[in-house]
Scaffold this motif. Sequence first.
Motif, PDB file in Angstrom:
ATOM      1  N   ASN A  11       0.859  -1.192   0.000  1.00  0.00           N
ATOM      2  CA  ASN A  11       0.000   0.000   0.000  1.00  0.00           C
ATOM      3  C   ASN A  11       0.891   1.237   0.000  1.00  0.00           C
ATOM      4  OD1 ASN A  11      -1.948   1.983   0.432  1.00  0.00           O
ATOM      5  ND2 ASN A  11      -3.190   0.626   1.697  1.00  0.00           N
ATOM      6  N   PRO A  12       1.471   1.572  -1.151  1.00  0.00           N
ATOM      7  CA  PRO A  12       2.490   2.617  -1.215  1.00  0.00           C
ATOM      8  C   PRO A  12       1.966   4.033  -1.019  1.00  0.00           C
ATOM      9  CG  PRO A  12       1.982   1.814  -3.416  1.00  0.00           C
ATOM     10  CD  PRO A  12       1.249   0.936  -2.462  1.00  0.00           C
ATOM     11  N   THR A  13       0.667   4.259  -1.131  1.00  0.00           N
ATOM     12  CA  THR A  13       0.162   5.630  -0.982  1.00  0.00           C
ATOM     13  C   THR A  13       0.069   6.049   0.482  1.00  0.00           C
ATOM     14  OG1 THR A  13      -2.157   4.952  -0.970  1.00  0.00           O
ATOM     15  CG2 THR A  13      -1.167   5.465  -3.119  1.00  0.00           C
ATOM     16  N   ASN A  14      -0.008   5.069   1.395  1.00  0.00           N
ATOM     17  CA  ASN A  14      -0.082   5.400   2.821  1.00  0.00           C
ATOM     18  C   ASN A  14       1.310   5.539   3.418  1.00  0.00           C
ATOM     19  OD1 ASN A  14      -3.018   3.351   3.645  1.00  0.00           O
ATOM     20  ND2 ASN A  14      -2.838   5.242   2.506  1.00  0.00           N
ATOM     21  N   LEU A  15       1.382   6.295   4.536  1.00  0.00           N
ATOM     22  CA  LEU A  15       2.650   6.454   5.248  1.00  0.00           C
ATOM     23  C   LEU A  15       2.667   5.479   6.420  1.00  0.00           C
ATOM     24  CD1 LEU A  15       5.291   8.005   5.885  1.00  0.00           C
ATOM     25  CD2 LEU A  15       3.899   9.603   7.236  1.00  0.00           C
ATOM     26  N   TRP A  16       3.685   4.625   6.459  1.00  0.00           N
ATOM     27  CA  TRP A  16       3.849   3.638   7.517  1.00  0.00           C
ATOM     28  C   TRP A  16       5.083   4.010   8.333  1.00  0.00           C
ATOM     29  CZ3 TRP A  16       0.280  -0.519   7.345  1.00  0.00           C
ATOM     30  CH2 TRP A  16      -0.468  -0.618   6.166  1.00  0.00           C
ATOM     31  N   LEU A  17       4.941   4.138   9.635  1.00  0.00           N
ATOM     32  CA  LEU A  17       6.064   4.504  10.497  1.00  0.00           C
ATOM     33  C   LEU A  17       6.146   3.554  11.688  1.00  0.00           C
ATOM     34  CD1 LEU A  17       5.569   8.391  10.599  1.00  0.00           C
ATOM     35  CD2 LEU A  17       7.298   7.141   9.289  1.00  0.00           C
ATOM     36  N   GLU A  18       7.351   3.175  12.028  1.00  0.00           N
ATOM     37  CA  GLU A  18       7.564   2.237  13.125  1.00  0.00           C
ATOM     38  C   GLU A  18       7.516   2.939  14.474  1.00  0.00           C
ATOM     39  OE1 GLU A  18      11.036  -0.859  14.732  1.00  0.00           O
ATOM     40  OE2 GLU A  18      11.294   0.229  12.840  1.00  0.00           O
ATOM     41  N   ILE A  19       6.945   2.241  15.447  1.00  0.00           N
ATOM     42  CA  ILE A  19       7.023   2.676  16.842  1.00  0.00           C
ATOM     43  C   ILE A  19       8.080   1.794  17.503  1.00  0.00           C
ATOM     44  CG2 ILE A  19       5.807   3.017  19.013  1.00  0.00           C
ATOM     45  CD1 ILE A  19       3.175   2.779  17.349  1.00  0.00           C
ATOM     46  N   PRO A  20       9.251   2.322  17.849  1.00  0.00           N
ATOM     47  CA  PRO A  20      10.298   1.486  18.457  1.00  0.00           C
ATOM     48  C   PRO A  20       9.780   0.751  19.693  1.00  0.00           C
ATOM     49  CG  PRO A  20      11.173   3.632  17.872  1.00  0.00           C
ATOM     50  CD  PRO A  20       9.686   3.702  17.664  1.00  0.00           C
ATOM     51  N   GLN A  21       9.999  -0.545  19.731  1.00  0.00           N
ATOM     52  CA  GLN A  21       9.490  -1.399  20.794  1.00  0.00           C
ATOM     53  C   GLN A  21       9.946  -0.913  22.168  1.00  0.00           C
ATOM     54  OE1 GLN A  21       7.466  -4.142  20.063  1.00  0.00           O
ATOM     55  NE2 GLN A  21       7.069  -4.253  22.268  1.00  0.00           N
ATOM     56  N   GLU A  22      11.206  -0.488  22.257  1.00  0.00           N
ATOM     57  CA  GLU A  22      11.747  -0.094  23.558  1.00  0.00           C
ATOM     58  C   GLU A  22      11.102   1.180  24.091  1.00  0.00           C
ATOM     59  OE1 GLU A  22      14.409   1.635  20.337  1.00  0.00           O
ATOM     60  OE2 GLU A  22      13.388  -0.271  20.747  1.00  0.00           O
ATOM     61  N   GLN A  23      10.433   1.937  23.215  1.00  0.00           N
ATOM     62  CA  GLN A  23       9.798   3.182  23.652  1.00  0.00           C
ATOM     63  C   GLN A  23       8.368   2.974  24.147  1.00  0.00           C
ATOM     64  OE1 GLN A  23      10.067   6.111  20.553  1.00  0.00           O
ATOM     65  NE2 GLN A  23      12.299   6.229  20.634  1.00  0.00           N
TER      66      GLN A  23
END
Length: 390
Positions: A11-23
């Motif tokens: 799904n290239p039109t959406n923005l995907w961002l990681e939430i760092p596990q340690e945070q």
Amino acid sequence: MIDLETLTLNNPTNLWLEIPQEQQTKIWEQSQAFSTDNRRWMAYLNRLSLKAFLPWLKEEYAADAKVFPSKATLPSIWEATNGTGISFNGKKLVLIPSEALDISELRVPQEWVDIPNWSADYYAAVQVNVESGYIRIWGYTSQVNLKDKGNYDANDKTYCLDKEDLISNLSILWISRQLCPEEITKNETVPMAELSTTQAENLITRLGNPQLINPRQEIPFSLWGVLLENGGWRQGLYEQRQGMQRQWSIRQWMQSGVSELAQTFGWASVVQPSLEGARGTAAPAQQPTLIKQITISGLEYNLLVQPKGNILGRTWRFELRRTTVGEMIPVGVKLMLLTEDLQPFDGNQAKAKKPVERLYVEVALGEEEEGLVWKTEPISDDYEYEVLYL
């Protein structure tokens, strides 16, 4: 762990961002000071969204991006409603997070649309997947489009917009800002009605009961919006729902130190010579002075609050100085005091008619404790109404 590359390819039109596990654990610990489990969870989703999105935005598009009204105000906002405001390049965007798998529509709380000081240019729909550790921004809209094509849900006090009317690719926002910088993204909002101090205190007492799960549904928006727009009253509501004692008493700060909550808003205590000054050869007495650093039109200032004489007296001085000794306050800068319900009074302001070292307003109060609000013109950065009780 989720593979963001695969998600982006699918799904290239959406923005995907990681939430760092340690945070995640740390962010959960920071999200505990709320009145109900629901408010704690919503604050958690908002913090996760902000933690993932803001660094990306600053790095990719807008180095000046920051929370609005200010980071310190977020708990009182999240106690009241859902959403996180970000300002950048003279515009405002609100993240609206949700865990829902159904992404058929964006639901924007009315506060972010109709409160003049909160109303934004853009609203972004954020899907938060706590378990897999990512956020997905699946669409955004302008305020003009939300009002134009959306529907208002009076039961939920939200503006709703179908997915088909959202723009799925956030990159288009930045492209449109470059190609059409004059594009109208936000309509003028109607000013909120006035609310007396007595009315506000009664509402805070009533809505401050934490057993009221959703206080925003308990009163008409015409009252609720005014209560939230006044940062001092909104902060008072938040504190009441936490069962806190009053955190904004100047006398208490003088006697036992600035409250922890007020410190997050930038207040501190220092020792300065008494404003009574010295007569003859006697050295001036030292006494606590409250100080807050503010920025006006790119210049750094100190706002100081000190009693004239004993702290049990009723005369107080609010003073504005440049942070660097010897630098002058430019012509036109104004320092004002307002009543708790934001009304002016005689002798409530001082204006620099020529470059000066300091501006000050002295106020003599009655026997009862009163709330005062400070303000400058031009308005200082990240300004929020603060009710200081003297």
